[in-house]
Every structure is written in structure tokens, then in C-alpha cells.
Write an enzyme that holds these catalytic residues in place. Structure first.
Site, PDB file in Angstrom:
ATOM      1  N   TYR A  79       0.854  -1.187   0.000  1.00 35.70           N
ATOM      2  CA  TYR A  79       0.000   0.000   0.000  1.00 35.70           C
ATOM      3  C   TYR A  79       0.887   1.234   0.000  1.00 35.70           C
ATOM      4  O   TYR A  79       2.072   1.170   0.297  1.00 35.70           O
ATOM      5  CB  TYR A  79      -0.933   0.012   1.218  1.00 35.70           C
ATOM      6  CG  TYR A  79      -0.257   0.324   2.532  1.00 35.70           C
ATOM      7  CD1 TYR A  79       0.262  -0.687   3.319  1.00 35.70           C
ATOM      8  CD2 TYR A  79      -0.125   1.649   2.965  1.00 35.70           C
ATOM      9  CE1 TYR A  79       0.888  -0.411   4.514  1.00 35.70           C
ATOM     10  CE2 TYR A  79       0.495   1.938   4.171  1.00 35.70           C
ATOM     11  CZ  TYR A  79       1.004   0.906   4.944  1.00 35.70           C
ATOM     12  OH  TYR A  79       1.628   1.188   6.116  1.00 35.70           O
ATOM     13  N   CYS A  80       0.264   2.397  -0.330  1.00 36.75           N
ATOM     14  CA  CYS A  80       0.987   3.649  -0.172  1.00 36.75           C
ATOM     15  C   CYS A  80       0.045   4.751   0.255  1.00 36.75           C
ATOM     16  O   CYS A  80      -0.618   4.633   1.287  1.00 36.75           O
ATOM     17  CB  CYS A  80       1.838   3.999  -1.381  1.00 36.75           C
ATOM     18  SG  CYS A  80       0.985   4.259  -2.923  1.00 36.75           S
ATOM     19  N   ARG A  81      -0.013   5.842  -0.516  1.00 33.31           N
ATOM     20  CA  ARG A  81      -0.714   7.015   0.003  1.00 33.31           C
ATOM     21  C   ARG A  81      -2.213   6.984  -0.175  1.00 33.31           C
ATOM     22  O   ARG A  81      -2.954   7.573   0.593  1.00 33.31           O
ATOM     23  CB  ARG A  81      -0.171   8.270  -0.666  1.00 33.31           C
ATOM     24  CG  ARG A  81       1.175   8.659  -0.135  1.00 33.31           C
ATOM     25  CD  ARG A  81       1.492  10.074  -0.504  1.00 33.31           C
ATOM     26  NE  ARG A  81       2.202  10.105  -1.763  1.00 33.31           N
ATOM     27  CZ  ARG A  81       3.511  10.247  -1.873  1.00 33.31           C
ATOM     28  NH1 ARG A  81       4.241  10.380  -0.808  1.00 33.31           N
ATOM     29  NH2 ARG A  81       4.071  10.275  -3.050  1.00 33.31           N
TER      30      ARG A  81
END
Lengths: 218, 218
Positions: free
Chosen positions: A175-177
Site C-alpha cells: 500500500y501507499c498514500r
DNA sequence: TCAATATTCAATTATTCCATTGAATGATGT
DNA sequence: ACATCATTCAATGGAATAATTGAATATTGA
């Protein structure tokens, strides 16, 4: 101005809130702010805007009540004013995805569409905690401000070099932002090419936090 | 245009959705559309706009994917394109209420603030169905397109003349188009002055429908 | 107090947006 | 085909918005 009916006056204010969201640069600023509070300078740098320009956009959003600022020494830190802002942003996203053909096009051609469809839900990830490797591909400073408990932080640019850290037998969830943060898509592509079993987490950390799920820091 | 990064391109589209909400007149049109589909002419009349002007605002919202239109004979009927639009509108409202002092001011001075605080929730109304009189103060045509089951339709202007229809022993719950539809506030004030026990329902019919609760027609 | 740095302000130009007007299009019924 | 009506289009002038520039303000540390 004040001679308008109260309803019209209210609608004028609501429109001002919408206006403050109605600019690509401001949405980019908000995406950054969704990660946590930041100074004007940092925001300007991360969004590629001139400082004065970023400052003016931020002030406009502050007037509309969607961000708040506090001064600390020489710096002014901005942050989202209200949890409901994330909800608004995801509403915009949802409508654009469903009703604007070009948006669907962009998503299909630039983001691997199957990856977004097959994303792991937050609920599923909570249930399988421990049985999967959780990978946070954001920069280290954002990771430090908050991340999914148990996640490993490997910023995207270091990923190739640190493949050995993964257990090939375990599925990876990256995952990221947020929903359109390219980082996690690229991470999935990179890892998949090496034979790992990888999927994306739906959305990103801000939405995780907004859902009331636990967040680790440090 | 297409040389931008995909993320920037997406944000541009999201901004266009926000822009299509960012005008008081368009919000008024949406409030009408939340009641059900309507022709351009009717929308123009109810919002006090020139037909050409209303048409252009509607087209703009259509391009942004928040409303849809269909032609039937000479008429073009517009409707909300997506259930998520109601969610966006309530998000705007919520942020404005919480974070803009002037909005709070307007609500306090024009809408009886206690009435909005003490509104009956949809859940509570469902539970007490049968034990309270449900009053729909919208115009008859809107009532016909959908209303809370069991509701009595008395448009506001007829209210004074039809007070005899109410059972003084029963509490009344009044509703109209939405959170800031003045009609229900005025109904509450009128009835309370006559000694009735009245409260407002939270929001209005569109939100009732969006919550998946049953709607009666005819 | 002075220099350095972060942010904001003020003024400018180019662009976009809005309401109005009158004409054009599309559909209906005679 | 014609008249009628709903809607859309096209063009106008006026207002609001955006990016850039350079100056002004506020805070810190020397």
C-alpha cells in the site's frame, strides 16, 4: 450579500467549500495533507508548486474550512480540518470513476485495472494479519508518522535492492498514500515480475486511519 | 493536456467534478434533482433561473458526470447520475457547518437551532411508526413521486387551514426536501404555536431514500 | 540589533467562468 | 409543411480565478 435568502446564503457557503476542492493542485495538496500535517515549504516541494502559489491555495482552503494551520516557530503547518474531507475526496473519486469515460480510460491504461479490482480490503487484511507480509512503499518520513501495524517500510526506489528481505512463501500486500498513489502499483508490478504473490491494499493509509483501524508510529 | 502524468490527469477530472458542484445555483438545482427527475423548464422555474442559464448549468454538471439526462418528446429530463452525489452534498454541508463560523451563524439565526439538534432520526421514526403523525410539507407533486410510508401531505401554505386534521394527542414529525429546506422549520414553528408537540425529521426525503428505507408513491 | 529563513501580501497578466441575449435546433401535432 | 414549444447554441461583456513576480512580515539564532 446578506439580502439573499438564508438558504441561498448557505448554498453560497457550501459552494465555496466545493470551490476550494475544485483545482487539481489543491487536490494534490490535500493528498499530501491526508498523510499528516506538513509545512508550506514541504507541500510546495512535493507538489512541484512555487511556494507563494502553494501558500495561496492553502489559504484559500483554510478560508473554506477544509484545512487548518498552526504556526510553530518559523513554520506554518497545515493539516486537514476535518475527517469528513477524506470522505469528500473519495466521493469525487467515485463519481469520476463511474461516470466519466476518460477517467476509466486513464485507470485502465496507466494503473493495472485488475490490481485495483482485486485489491485486498482492509477487513480482509485485519483478519489475515500475521499470515501476510505488509509492505509500505512510502518514503520513510511518512512511514514514521503512521503506518499499518506490522508493516515493513521499503520505499519504492529501494525495492529492487531489498528483495531478499521477503519470504517467498508468504503473500505480500502493498500500500501507499491512497487509491491513485502510483507507488503501490509499481511495487506490485516489480514484485510480481520476480515471482512473488502480491496484491494491493484498497486505498492507502489515510483511509485506513479514517476507518478507525489501528495505526503504529515510529 | 495528455502529456501530464496520469495522476495529474485524474486529479484534473476530480477537480472538474468538484467544480461542477462549486456554484450556489448548481447546488440549488441539485437539491431539486434530489427529489426526482425534472425537466429543464421546471428546474429553471423552481430555482428562479432563466431557462438558458439553467440549461447551461445542467449541461456542465452532465459533463462532469454528476447528473444524467434523457429526452422524452419535447422535454429533457435531468436526474442525479449517481447515489454518491447525495453523499457529496452532505459532506459539503457537514464541513461548512463545522468549520465555517458564518454558516453556524446563519443556521442559528434563521433555522431554529434546537429544532435541528433535536431532530428525530430516521431509525427512531421507523421504530415509532404508527405512534406518531408523519407530516410531509412538500408540494403535492413531489409527494406523489415518493414519500415516507404513512405520511400525510399538507403543503405548507395549506397548513394553517387544515390544523383540524391533526390528532392533538399524537406527536407530529415533519419533514421536507432536505436538511435546509425551510418548509419543515416553518411547519414546526406554526404547529408548535398552536400547542402541538412537533419535531423535525433529520434531513429530508432524498436522504431517507438513500438510507435504503421504504418509500411509498402515489 | 542584524541576518537568515518561512510565509504571506500586493500587483500584474492571462485565463476561465457567468448571465444575458437572440437565434438555431429538435420534436410534436395540425 | 407549418406553427409551437422545449431546449440548446453562440456571442457578448463583466466578474472571478490563477500563476508569477517582487516586496513585506514574522520568527529565529547569531
Amino acid at each position: 450579500m446578506s439580502s439573499r435568502s438564508p438558504k441561498t446564503a448557505l448554498f453560497g457557503h457550501f459552494a465555496a467549500v466545493a470551490k476550494s476542492l475544485a483545482h487539481a493542485h489543491r487536490l494534490e495538496l490535500l493528498e499530501q495533507l491526508a498523510q499528516g500535517e506538513r509545512s508550506v515549504e514541504v507541500l510546495a516541494e512535493r507538489t512541484g508548486l512555487a511556494v507563494a502559489n502553494a501558500s495561496q491555495h492553502l489559504q484559500r482552503m483554510r478560508r473554506a474550512g477544509i484545512v487548518a494551520s498552526r504556526r510553530e516557530g518559523k513554520f506554518v503547518f497545515y493539516a486537514l480540518a476535518d475527517d469528513a474531507v477524506l470522505g469528500l475526496l473519495s466521493g469525487l473519486r467515485r463519481i469520476a470513476e463511474r461516470n466519466i469515460a476518460e477517467v476509466d480510460q486513464v485507470i485502465r491504461s496507466y494503473f493495472n485495472h485488475r490490481d485495483s479490482l482485486e485489491a485486498v480490503s482492509r477487513k480482509e487484511l485485519m483478519q489475515r494479519a500475521g499470515a501476510v507480509t505488509i509492505l509500505d512503499v512510502r518514503p520513510a518520513d511518512e512511514f514514521a508518522l503512521g503506518h499499518v501495524p506490522g508493516a515493513v517500510n521499503i520505499p519504492l526506489r529501494e525495492l529492487e535492492a531489498r528483495l531478499a528481505e521477503f519470504d517467498p512463501a508468504q503473500e505480500i500486500v502493498a500500500y501507499c498514500r491512497g487509491a491513485y498513489c502510483v507507488l503501490s502499483y509499481e511495487a506490485v508490478a516489480t514484485l510480481r515480475a520476480r515471482g512473488f504473490k502480491v496484491r494491493r491494499l484498497e486505498d492507502g493509509l489515510p483511509e485506513w486511519r479514517a476507518a478507525g483501524l489501528p495505526v503504529a508510529t515510529g
